[in-house]
Design an enzyme around this catalytic site. Structure first.
Site, short mmCIF file in Angstrom:
data_model
loop_
_atom_site.label_atom_id
_atom_site.label_comp_id
_atom_site.label_asym_id
_atom_site.label_seq_id
_atom_site.Cartn_x
_atom_site.Cartn_y
_atom_site.Cartn_z
N ASP A 22 0.84 -1.21 0.00
CA ASP A 22 0.00 0.00 0.00
C ASP A 22 0.87 1.26 0.00
OD1 ASP A 22 -2.36 1.38 -0.05
OD2 ASP A 22 -2.86 1.07 2.05
N ASN A 70 -11.07 -2.96 -5.33
CA ASN A 70 -10.33 -1.96 -6.10
C ASN A 70 -11.00 -1.60 -7.43
OD1 ASN A 70 -7.07 -3.09 -4.92
ND2 ASN A 70 -8.22 -1.28 -4.29
N SER A 198 -8.19 -4.89 5.04
CA SER A 198 -8.80 -4.65 3.73
C SER A 198 -9.15 -5.96 3.00
CB SER A 198 -7.89 -3.76 2.87
OG SER A 198 -7.64 -2.53 3.51
#
Ligand code: IPE
Ligand code: IPE
Ligand code: MG
Length: 244
Positions: A22, A70, A198
Site C-alpha cells: 500500500d 479496487n 482490507s
C-alpha cells in the site's frame, strides 16, 4: 576451563510472508507525479522484495496486487494496474522460472480480461514444477468472497449427497479455499501506515503476526524486509497456549 559460548543460532525465517502493498498513490503524490508512476515504482519494489525473500530463506510470498474492492477506482487507474500486471507477467516470467519460482494466482478470475486469465494460466502451468519458492499474487481477491465460494462449493457437495455436513471441519474447509496446500502466513506486512486487513487472507491470518510500517510500498525492499523479519523474531507466538 571456560567454554566458548556457542554463537546464537539464527532463528529460522518465516516460511510464508504476506504483504499488503500500500501507498503507491501517496508516493507519487509526494513527488507531484500521477498515481500510475507510483504503481510503476511499486512493480520495482515487487522485484526487490521477491528476490530478497528468496535470499533470506522465505519459501512463500503472497502479494496483494488488486482487491475485489479496487474496481471502485477510476477505470483509467484500473486499466493502468492491469497494464502493469500484464507487463510484469510478460517481462518477469522467464526469470522467475529460471530462478525456480512457482507462480500461483488467488482471487476470482471470471471478472478479469481473457488475455490476463490466459497469461496467468500459462504462467502457472509453466512454473508448476518449481519447488524452490512460491510467489502467490492476489488479483481480484477478497477474503470474504473466497470464504463464501468455499461454503457454496461445500453446500453443493452436501446437496448432491457426496458429503456429510457433519464431516466438515477446518481442515476440509481449507481445501476449498484458493490457498489450498499453501501454509498460512507467518508474517503479514502492510506498508504505508494503514492498520487494517482490507479483506486480505481473513481465514489464513488467524495466527499470523502483523507488522505495520509507515514505509510506502515503492520504498520497500531488502532492508525493510530484513527489519520486518527481525521484528518477527522478537515476537512470541503462542497459538493459544500458555506463555513461557
Ligand atoms: C497500493 O497503493 C496499490 C493498490 C491498491 C493496487 P494505493 O494505490 O492504494 O496507494 P495509496 O493508498 O492511494 O497511497
Ligand atoms: C489494499 O489496499 C489492496 C491492495 C494493496 C491491493 P487499498 O489501498 O485498496 O485499501 P484501503 O481501501 O485503503 O482499505
Ligand atoms: Mg491504498
Amino acid at each position: 576451563m571456560l567454554q566458548q559460548p556457542l554463537a546464537a543460532a539464527k532463528p529460522p525465517p518465516p516460511v510464508h510472508v504476506a504483504i499488503i502493498m500500500d501507498g503507491n498513490g501517496r508516493w507519487a503524490k509526494a513527488r507531484g507525479l500521477p498515481r500510475v508512476a507510483g504503481h510503476r515504482a511499486g512493480a520495482d519494489a515487487v522485484r526487490r522484495t521477491l528476490y530478497a525473500c528468496r535470499d533470506l530463506g522465505v519459501r512463500y510470498l503472497t502479494l496483494y496486487a488488486f482487491s475485489s474492492e479496487n474496481w471502485k477506482r477510476p477505470p483509467t487507474e484500473v486499466e493502468d494496474l492491469f497494464g502493469l500486471l500484464r507487463l510484469y507477467l510478460r517481462r518477469e516470467l522467464a526469470e522467475l522460472h529460471a530462478n525456480g519460482v512457482r507462480l500461483r494466482v488467488i482471487g476470482e478470475r471470471s471478472r478479469l480480461a481473457p488475455d490476463v486469465v490466459a497469461l496467468i494460466t500459462d504462467a502457472e502451468k509453466m512454473t508448476a514444477g518449481n519447488t524452490r519458492f512460491t510467489l502467490i499474487i492476489a488479483i481480484n481477491y477478497g477474503g470474504q468472497a473466497e470464504i463464501v465460494a468455499a461454503a457454496r462449493r461445500l453446500a453443493e457437495e452436501a446437496k448432491s449427497g457426496r458429503l456429510d455436513p457433519a464431516a466438515i471441519d477446518e481442515a476440509m474447509f481449507e481445501r476449498f479455499l484458493d490457498t489450498h496446500e499453501i501454509p498460512n502466513p507467518d508474517l503479514l506486512i502492510r506498508t504505508s501506515g494503514e492498520q487494517r486487513l482490507s479483506n486480505f487472507l481473513l481465514w489464513q491470518s488467524a495466527y499470523t503476526e502483523f507488522l505495520f510500517t509507515p514505509t510506502l510500498w515503492p520504498d520497500f525492499g531488502r532492508e525493510a524486509l530484513e527489519e520486518a523479519i527481525d521484528e518477527f523474531h522478537r515476537r512470541e507466538r503462542r497459538f493459544g497456549a500458555a506463555g513461557e
